[in-house]
Design a protein around this motif. Structure first.
Motif, PDB file in Angstrom:
ATOM      1  N   GLY A 159       0.798  -1.211   0.000  1.00 43.11           N
ATOM      2  CA  GLY A 159       0.000   0.000   0.000  1.00 43.11           C
ATOM      3  C   GLY A 159       0.833   1.264   0.000  1.00 43.11           C
ATOM      4  N   THR A 160       0.190   2.372   0.331  1.00 42.03           N
ATOM      5  CA  THR A 160       0.841   3.671   0.420  1.00 42.03           C
ATOM      6  C   THR A 160       1.442   3.850   1.815  1.00 42.03           C
ATOM      7  OG1 THR A 160      -0.646   4.669  -1.179  1.00 42.03           O
ATOM      8  CG2 THR A 160       0.461   6.168   0.339  1.00 42.03           C
ATOM      9  N   THR A 161       2.662   4.323   1.861  1.00 41.12           N
ATOM     10  CA  THR A 161       3.392   4.553   3.108  1.00 41.12           C
ATOM     11  C   THR A 161       3.418   3.281   3.948  1.00 41.12           C
ATOM     12  OG1 THR A 161       2.528   6.811   3.040  1.00 41.12           O
ATOM     13  CG2 THR A 161       3.782   6.196   4.978  1.00 41.12           C
ATOM     14  N   THR A 162       4.202   2.331   3.494  1.00 41.18           N
ATOM     15  CA  THR A 162       4.422   1.088   4.242  1.00 41.18           C
ATOM     16  C   THR A 162       5.429   1.397   5.338  1.00 41.18           C
ATOM     17  OG1 THR A 162       4.039  -0.142   2.203  1.00 41.18           O
ATOM     18  CG2 THR A 162       5.006  -1.342   4.053  1.00 41.18           C
ATOM     19  N   GLN A 163       4.910   1.557   6.540  1.00 37.63           N
ATOM     20  CA  GLN A 163       5.718   2.108   7.619  1.00 37.63           C
ATOM     21  C   GLN A 163       6.244   1.053   8.587  1.00 37.63           C
ATOM     22  OE1 GLN A 163       7.824   4.716   8.766  1.00 37.63           O
ATOM     23  NE2 GLN A 163       6.117   5.937   8.021  1.00 37.63           N
ATOM     24  N   LEU A 203      -8.249  -1.277   5.273  1.00 35.19           N
ATOM     25  CA  LEU A 203      -8.363  -1.270   6.722  1.00 35.19           C
ATOM     26  C   LEU A 203      -9.397  -0.233   7.155  1.00 35.19           C
ATOM     27  CD1 LEU A 203      -4.552  -1.405   7.586  1.00 35.19           C
ATOM     28  CD2 LEU A 203      -6.187  -3.294   7.750  1.00 35.19           C
ATOM     29  N   PRO A 204     -10.040  -0.441   8.310  1.00 34.23           N
ATOM     30  CA  PRO A 204     -11.024   0.535   8.782  1.00 34.23           C
ATOM     31  C   PRO A 204     -10.401   1.832   9.287  1.00 34.23           C
ATOM     32  CG  PRO A 204     -10.736  -1.226  10.369  1.00 34.23           C
ATOM     33  CD  PRO A 204      -9.967  -1.632   9.165  1.00 34.23           C
ATOM     34  N   SER A 205      -9.087   1.807   9.488  1.00 31.25           N
ATOM     35  CA  SER A 205      -8.359   2.985   9.956  1.00 31.25           C
ATOM     36  C   SER A 205      -6.927   2.875   9.464  1.00 31.25           C
ATOM     37  CB  SER A 205      -8.398   3.052  11.488  1.00 31.25           C
ATOM     38  OG  SER A 205      -7.690   4.159  11.979  1.00 31.25           O
ATOM     39  N   ASP A 206      -6.267   4.013   9.256  1.00 34.32           N
ATOM     40  CA  ASP A 206      -4.880   3.969   8.781  1.00 34.32           C
ATOM     41  C   ASP A 206      -4.035   3.056   9.659  1.00 34.32           C
ATOM     42  OD1 ASP A 206      -5.627   5.756   6.893  1.00 34.32           O
ATOM     43  OD2 ASP A 206      -4.337   7.384   7.562  1.00 34.32           O
ATOM     44  N   GLY A 207      -3.330   2.102   9.035  1.00 31.33           N
ATOM     45  CA  GLY A 207      -2.497   1.176   9.784  1.00 31.33           C
ATOM     46  C   GLY A 207      -1.244   1.843  10.328  1.00 31.33           C
ATOM     47  N   ARG A 208      -0.754   1.312  11.415  1.00 34.38           N
ATOM     48  CA  ARG A 208       0.474   1.825  12.028  1.00 34.38           C
ATOM     49  C   ARG A 208       1.482   0.678  12.195  1.00 34.38           C
ATOM     50  NH1 ARG A 208      -1.418   6.158  10.719  1.00 34.38           N
ATOM     51  NH2 ARG A 208      -1.950   7.892  12.093  1.00 34.38           N
ATOM     52  N   TRP A 329       2.710   9.748  11.214  1.00 32.02           N
ATOM     53  CA  TRP A 329       3.299   8.762  12.122  1.00 32.02           C
ATOM     54  C   TRP A 329       4.443   7.977  11.494  1.00 32.02           C
ATOM     55  CZ3 TRP A 329       4.058   3.485  12.337  1.00 32.02           C
ATOM     56  CH2 TRP A 329       4.518   3.002  13.573  1.00 32.02           C
ATOM     57  N   GLN A 330       5.442   7.738  12.328  1.00 32.00           N
ATOM     58  CA  GLN A 330       6.562   6.892  11.941  1.00 32.00           C
ATOM     59  C   GLN A 330       7.018   6.115  13.163  1.00 32.00           C
ATOM     60  OE1 GLN A 330       8.765  10.534  11.042  1.00 32.00           O
ATOM     61  NE2 GLN A 330      10.449   9.712  12.238  1.00 32.00           N
ATOM     62  N   LYS A 331       7.642   4.983  12.911  1.00 38.94           N
ATOM     63  CA  LYS A 331       8.169   4.175  14.003  1.00 38.94           C
ATOM     64  C   LYS A 331       9.242   4.949  14.758  1.00 38.94           C
ATOM     65  CE  LYS A 331      10.825  -0.002  14.923  1.00 38.94           C
ATOM     66  NZ  LYS A 331      11.842   0.742  15.719  1.00 38.94           N
ATOM     67  N   GLY A 332       9.300   4.759  16.076  1.00 42.19           N
ATOM     68  CA  GLY A 332      10.353   5.377  16.870  1.00 42.19           C
ATOM     69  C   GLY A 332      11.729   4.906  16.450  1.00 42.19           C
ATOM     70  N   SER A 333      12.643   5.835  16.261  1.00 40.24           N
ATOM     71  CA  SER A 333      14.003   5.502  15.807  1.00 40.24           C
ATOM     72  C   SER A 333      14.873   5.190  17.019  1.00 40.24           C
ATOM     73  CB  SER A 333      14.585   6.660  14.987  1.00 40.24           C
ATOM     74  OG  SER A 333      13.830   6.850  13.819  1.00 40.24           O
ATOM     75  N   ILE A 334      14.701   3.969  17.527  1.00 37.84           N
ATOM     76  CA  ILE A 334      15.412   3.533  18.717  1.00 37.84           C
ATOM     77  C   ILE A 334      15.762   2.062  18.537  1.00 37.84           C
ATOM     78  CG2 ILE A 334      13.236   2.986  19.898  1.00 37.84           C
ATOM     79  CD1 ILE A 334      14.578   3.814  22.541  1.00 37.84           C
ATOM     80  N   PHE A 428      13.698   6.439  -4.918  1.00 41.21           N
ATOM     81  CA  PHE A 428      12.866   7.126  -3.923  1.00 41.21           C
ATOM     82  C   PHE A 428      12.159   6.097  -3.048  1.00 41.21           C
ATOM     83  CE2 PHE A 428      13.330  10.163  -7.411  1.00 41.21           C
ATOM     84  CZ  PHE A 428      13.653  11.322  -6.730  1.00 41.21           C
ATOM     85  N   TYR A 429      12.921   5.502  -2.133  1.00 41.16           N
ATOM     86  CA  TYR A 429      12.391   4.419  -1.310  1.00 41.16           C
ATOM     87  C   TYR A 429      11.901   4.901   0.055  1.00 41.16           C
ATOM     88  CZ  TYR A 429      14.677   1.596  -4.842  1.00 41.16           C
ATOM     89  OH  TYR A 429      15.055   1.049  -6.041  1.00 41.16           O
ATOM     90  N   PHE A 430      12.602   5.842   0.668  1.00 43.43           N
ATOM     91  CA  PHE A 430      12.277   6.369   1.998  1.00 43.43           C
ATOM     92  C   PHE A 430      12.195   5.236   3.033  1.00 43.43           C
ATOM     93  CE2 PHE A 430      10.538   9.357  -1.098  1.00 43.43           C
ATOM     94  CZ  PHE A 430      11.170  10.541  -0.698  1.00 43.43           C
ATOM     95  N   PRO A 431      13.357   4.684   3.442  1.00 47.02           N
ATOM     96  CA  PRO A 431      13.367   3.547   4.367  1.00 47.02           C
ATOM     97  C   PRO A 431      12.708   3.889   5.698  1.00 47.02           C
ATOM     98  CG  PRO A 431      15.539   3.907   3.380  1.00 47.02           C
ATOM     99  CD  PRO A 431      14.715   5.093   3.040  1.00 47.02           C
ATOM    100  N   ALA A 432      11.824   2.996   6.149  1.00 46.61           N
ATOM    101  CA  ALA A 432      11.097   3.218   7.396  1.00 46.61           C
ATOM    102  C   ALA A 432      11.710   2.490   8.576  1.00 46.61           C
ATOM    103  CB  ALA A 432       9.639   2.786   7.227  1.00 46.61           C
ATOM    104  N   MET A 433      12.168   1.238   8.358  1.00 44.87           N
ATOM    105  CA  MET A 433      12.742   0.467   9.458  1.00 44.87           C
ATOM    106  C   MET A 433      13.476  -0.753   8.929  1.00 44.87           C
ATOM    107  SD  MET A 433       9.418  -1.531  11.065  1.00 44.87           S
ATOM    108  CE  MET A 433      10.430  -2.635  12.059  1.00 44.87           C
ATOM    109  N   PRO A 434      14.535  -1.178   9.623  1.00 43.32           N
ATOM    110  CA  PRO A 434      15.152  -2.456   9.300  1.00 43.32           C
ATOM    111  C   PRO A 434      14.391  -3.567   9.995  1.00 43.32           C
ATOM    112  CG  PRO A 434      16.413  -1.374  11.012  1.00 43.32           C
ATOM    113  CD  PRO A 434      15.253  -0.475  10.699  1.00 43.32           C
TER     114      PRO A 434
END
Length: 437
Positions: A159-163, A203-208, A329-334, A428-434
């Motif tokens: 989908g769009t913005t696979t976070q 989904l009924p609401s934007d996924g996180r 929203w984005q995953k915490g970078s920790i 233009f990938y914009f990595p979200a998380m490993p």
């Protein structure tokens, strides 16, 4: 005449004796040298077995046979080409048989999945242009493999913005905020082949984010509340009572589930019935677990530890304000290194302007301190720790606009902060998380 008769009998007796001796001669046993093969191969990779057979005598009655995990094969030669179609342990036996005299060669090896000996990068994707994607880095390589999700599933998109991505019981759960031109918000795939097993288009609401709770239950955080997920049927259920607002980072540990809410801060649920056990205001980023069993989150100017049994908390001061990402929203970078007992956290500046500093906190120490600063680069959210490499992994882009296509995958020494290796790639990938096995 009598002498000739005696001579004829002598020749006949000698011939009979020679014939008996020939028939009674022992059958020679073959000897087999297995040769060498790799102890670990990849699904779909062809392996050539070429044992060397020797025999001191007649080869004409020598026969060959092969078995794979106990199953007889049709091959009757002293060589065998084998292409495994599934991961796992393999036991192959070759036998050379000379009239019951047998020697054999045994080959024991492991077959890994196509995407097992490396790690993944879950990518947001280029908003308005391309869907989210999964990139794969094979250990030791000098490049990455992009769009491996599409390579494994022809004609299918995320989908769009696979976070967010989550691994649980051999499956990968990929969450996108919205669908993309009919693609799926939530995809369930095999962890090692990336073959899609199920999907939810809308989904009924934007996924996180997502977390597996046990063998049959999972939870998906979302733009409104947190949703139950049935892992056996891959279906989304109702929201958990009492959890309000946007929800983001989520972590399951023992009897409790930890998640971040935009209105409640850190919410701790009972893993058995999802009842709320405790809330801690002000937390915006989670989660890592240290070697002593404590769970860590951050918010405001606090780095907070939670006792996994009593849920008592303690905190150390952060030298910056932890970023709350509810606007986009984005995953915490920790992340955490169990090899160094250290927490690494990115200082993010503001929405739309990611940071370029990583701070390090050694558990039990005084306070987090600057670990490394990258000049001319932006840490685009994705940091993690590879226990296989014993290195910190970070992704950077040069900037936004056209500069966002210039990606560096950095492998960083967790002690010295030296960059051990840089893998550069364009897109233009914009990595979200490993995501690590």
């Amino acid at each position: 005449m009598k002498q000739k008769l005696h001579l004829a009998f002598a020749f006949a007796a000698f011939a009979l004796l020679a014939s008996c001796q020939k028939e009674d001669a022992p059958v020679p046993a073959p000897t087999v040298d297995a040769g060498e093969i790799a102890e670990r191969v990849i699904v779909g990779e062809t392996i050539e077995f070429k044992p060397i057979t020797q025999i001191n005598g007649d080869w004409s009655k020598l026969t060959y046979s092969w078995t794979v995990n106990g199953q007889a094969q049709t091959v009757t030669e002293n060589k065998f080409s084998f292409t495994p179609e599934a991961r796992g342990a393999y036991h192959i036996v070759f036998k050379a048989d000379n009239q019951g005299k047998i020697d054999s060669a045994v080959y024991d090896f492991t077959v890994a999945g196509a995407y097992e000996d490396g790690f993944f990068l879950v990518n947001e994707g280029w908003f308005g242009h391309e869907a989210g994607s999964v990139t794969y880095y094979p250990f030791g390589a000098d490049t990455v493999q992009t769009w491996v999700n599409k390579l494994a599933n022809a004609g299918k998109e995320l989908g769009t913005t696979t976070q967010y991505g989550h691994l649980h019981n051999g499956k990968m759960y990929l969450i996108s905020k919205q669908g993309y031109q009919g693609a799926s918000n939530l995809v369930v795939a095999d962890e090692f082949s990336l073959k899609e097993m199920a999907n939810i288009a809308d989904l009924p609401s934007d996924g996180r984010a997502f977390a597996g709770v046990d063998a049959s239950r999972g939870l998906m955080t979302a733009n409104s509340g947190v949703y139950r997920f049935d892992l056996t049927t891959n279906t989304l259920g109702t929201t958990v009572a009492g959890v309000t607002g946007q929800t983001g980072d989520i972590f399951v540990n023992g009897n409790y589930i930890y998640l971040i809410s935009s209105t409640q801060g850190l919410v701790i649920l009972n893993a058995a019935d999802y009842s709320i056990v405790k809330t801690i205001a002000g937390m915006t980023i989670g989660f890592v677990k240290s070697n002593d069993g404590k769970v860590w989150a951050a918010g405001g100017t606090k780095l907070l530890s939670i006792n996994p049994t009593t849920l008592d908390t303690a905190s150390v001061a952060l030298p910056f304000t932890a970023f709350a990402s509810w606007g986009a929203w984005q995953k915490g970078s920790i992340t955490y290194s169990p090899d160094h007992n250290a927490i690494f956290i990115v200082k993010q500046r503001a929405w739309g302007s990611d940071g370029n500093e990583i701070f390090k906190y050694t558990v039990g120490g005084a306070a987090p301190a600057t670990f490394v600063t990258y000049t001319g680069k932006m840490l685009y959210r994705a940091i993690g720790y590879s226990t296989h490499l014993k290195q910190l992994v970070a992704t950077t882009i040069t900037g936004f606009g056209q500069n966002a296509q210039y990606n560096d995958l950095l492998f960083v020494d967790p002690v010295t902060a030296a960059t051990v290796k840089t893998v550069t790639y364009t897109g233009f990938y914009f990595p979200a998380m490993p995501l690590f096995h």
